[in-house]
Motif scaffolding. Sequence first.
Motif: not given
Lengths: 650, 371
Positions: A467, A470, A493
């Motif tokens: 995450r 991204c 993500a």
Amino acid sequence: MEELDIEPPLTLIPELNSEQKQLCFEWGPVEMLVCETLFETAEQKEKRPGCPFVYIVRRDQDVYSHTLRKLFNESHGIFVGLQKDEKERTGKSRTTQLVRVSKSYRSVIRACMEDSHQMAVSTWDPVMRMQHSTQVSILSAMELIWNLCEIMFIEAAPAGPLLLHLLDWVRLHVCDVDNMACEVLKSESPAKHENFWNAITIFVLQGRMDEARQLLSKEASANPVSVNMCKILDELMKKMPVLSLGNAQTLTEMELKWQHWHDECQRFLQDGTFASNPHMETLCKILLGDENTILEKKDLMTTWYHYLVTRLLYCHPTVKPMDLHLYAQLSLDQFLGGESSPEPLDIILLAAFEFDIHQVIKECSIALSNWWFVAHLTDLLDHCNLLQSHNLYFGSNMREYLLLEYASGLFCHHSLWQLAVDYFDYCPEYGRAYLELHIERIPLDTEHKALKVLRICEQRMMNDQVRSICKIMAMKAVRNNRLGSALSWSIRAKDAAFATLISDRFLKDYCERGTFSDLDLIDNLGSAMLLSDRLTFLGKYREFHRMYGEKQFFPAAKLLLTLMTARIAPSSFWMTLLTDALPLLEQKEVIFSADQTYELMRCLEDVMATKSKNSTLQDDDTETMKVEMLRLALARNLARAIVKEGTLEE
Amino acid sequence: MEDVVAKYVSQKVSKTRWRPVSATALQPPEVFVTGSWDNEENTVSIWSVGDFEGLGSSGDYHGEPHLLCDIQHSGDITDLQFLDQERIVAASSTGSVTIFRHHQNNETLSLNRKWEKAHYYNPSCSRASCTGIICNSPEIFTVGEDGKINLFTADRMDAIRTIDNADSSTLHAVTCVRTTEILTVNSIGQLKIWDFRQQGNEPSQIFSLSGERIPLHCVDRHPNQQHIVAAGGQDGVLTIWDVRQGSIPASLLKAHEAEVWEVHFHPSRPDHLFTCSEDGSLWHWDASMDVSGKKSLLHTGGRSNTFLSHNAINQSLITPWLSNDPAKDRIETTNLISSPTLSVNTLDVLGSCLVYGTDAESIYVKKNLFA
């Protein structure tokens, strides 16, 4: 904290004057930033510019060596292979396998050594040549230690074969004699060459009887007087009993033979057969294992461990592994003769002869400037189940601790970080945590690199890191006004909040410009649309425009209404949607049914209600006019719809 | 395995290309170029696998690649293409495109031309990585992370044509389809065909896997049949497209566990295809089994092919790559790397020789591919 074994070495940073100024520093994972500073009192503040430099102090210097990169890369492959090839086999075949791995590591060191040597020979710059030569000697010492560890710990040969391995070890590392012999043989009359006897002596000291005899035959042919002597000595050398790895000769058998041969040599020495030739007499004394004679040839052996092995060969050919350290210590003392103190290499080798693995690793860690050696050696020894008992008072165990140190060093390298990932993978306790911390610190210059890092994280289910990567990439794209790209990253993500943010940007752009950008992306959202409500709205709203453009008015109208009634559209956007309904209301054909028109009217009143509730005083004329026009259009459409629906019913 | 020679080069290899050999030459390719990435100083290097003079006869020299010359390059090398025998076009992560000239008489490389800011982001003017180039001498097409397409020629300093915002996502690779048409792949799984005869800034065709948005990383066109295109995606799937018809791929072939970085049809034996991937594998796709009977006809060379074209037209249309069920016993696949470790970033095939480069800082040359 335990007390220090040695004083930590002092690193001087050139051009930094710590006498006059203070230093400030900041720790990194394996690096440190250092710069000059001066804590001054308030009144003397304005003067003197400070030092403009910030220094990066690195601990694991060898990681940055160009030639060693080959070592790191090639050994990485061996390391991974070893971890994968897990403990299927047991006993003998397992040992053979581990020895093979150990030999591959050594051959990588050797290859690297050759490269460094080449570099040293080919460079003109004396500083560089010096550097490369130092590297060669360090690598050669590493290989020497590794080889001994292989014999002592991995191979763990019993009495008998042990000596054969040690002989090979000495032959491999003290190999000047080959060049010497070559030179001697090339000369016009070998037997007259100044190094002739030296070469023979070294061959004998290393137990290379065949080569020694070959050289000796030159003397016999050159010097008719000594033919007889040569023949006898040759016979003695030929008859010297040796163990061979293959046959199952018992040690007692061997000892008997040995004693017999020893007596024979003794006889020849005592009846003065070699008295007329001091060289041959010396050789015979060596064969008899005369310590003083052997020690006299110190210069030919160059090192104490050569002396040790030679002594063992002629005095204790069936030495037991457990007795080795006694002879080793003795040989070292005799060889140095109190003149000089043992160097780190000597201490390491001595520890290996004592079977003290931990001492070996500890001394190596102190003496060598990289973690490569200890990390790989410890890992290999751990695979031999030699390290189980040892746990550190911090971290998990020694193997893991060293691997983590090594890998951390690699990870800070701009390019070698990829190798480190696999090392972390094979550290069960803390590897994951280290990887998580390190991987977030990799600079992501290009998407290509980001994709590589992302793949590493995805393979290991490191969702937080995925995450965060991204998000970094999405933020970069937003900053560069690449909304399409940004949206792709946040979809990857599954970052709903960020997708909402970008969707809002798209809608804002639309409101300002009246057209959508990045249609190729928005038209192809597919199921990704469901990530966030706003993204769904964006996709659906675009769908409405497409239908409208294709003159599919009925489904378009229905979709537009659903966007409001199902509360997919953000309330701030309702006015725009209602405005979009205007042209549909003004069509010749009745598009919105009576019910739908009622719904639209309710929506409009909702918008007005919230507006007045917020009591914004910005009721400009266009806005009021728009509302008036909408009301009118809605009323007219309602009328038409009622008429039409009534007509149809009849 | 013995016919593969490896060389550790102390830098991660991002691209490698054989220098083209003239069609009439019977000799195997000898010279290739490599580019590095992720280094503080990246280089474009020229290597030779030919025999050293004088060393050729001695037994200890096994055709290991040796460095002829190299030159520094700013930024990662993201793509490399030979413009002709002497000139190499290199794409950089800094957004520049450079032409290097290889002087074969004294084995040196020099900078021939450089377009400093071929790719950049629009309002901020910060540099965007150039991700792919294709040379169709004299034209050079480049694509980048900024979604831009440029058309350069070696003799002009300005771009002949630029399509700003050609793509809303990152363009990953480009190939020529027909003389004036190029095909790009992007990070949301689309293939777009651009016709440079037309003035508009819109693609003439868009293909995508419906519903899927898997990024595509590489693309190559069938050397003889211009309508057949192979593309490799992030999920390791190879897709074969027939750009004449339909917007769905003709076949989907699953091979790799991770990104397919490059796909190449063999230039003279197009029934063979090669792919390499982040998962460290390199696959050889052999579809020549399928055409068993026709094989001899199709491979006898260009001239007899045209001679037979009237009879063979139906057969040549049934290329193995477009058949409905290619996975089943039609295409034979072999992994050419026995123990994969790090990513295989690049490969190139020419004649019977294969060269590939990895993140383990090594290049490999395999001769006698079809032996």
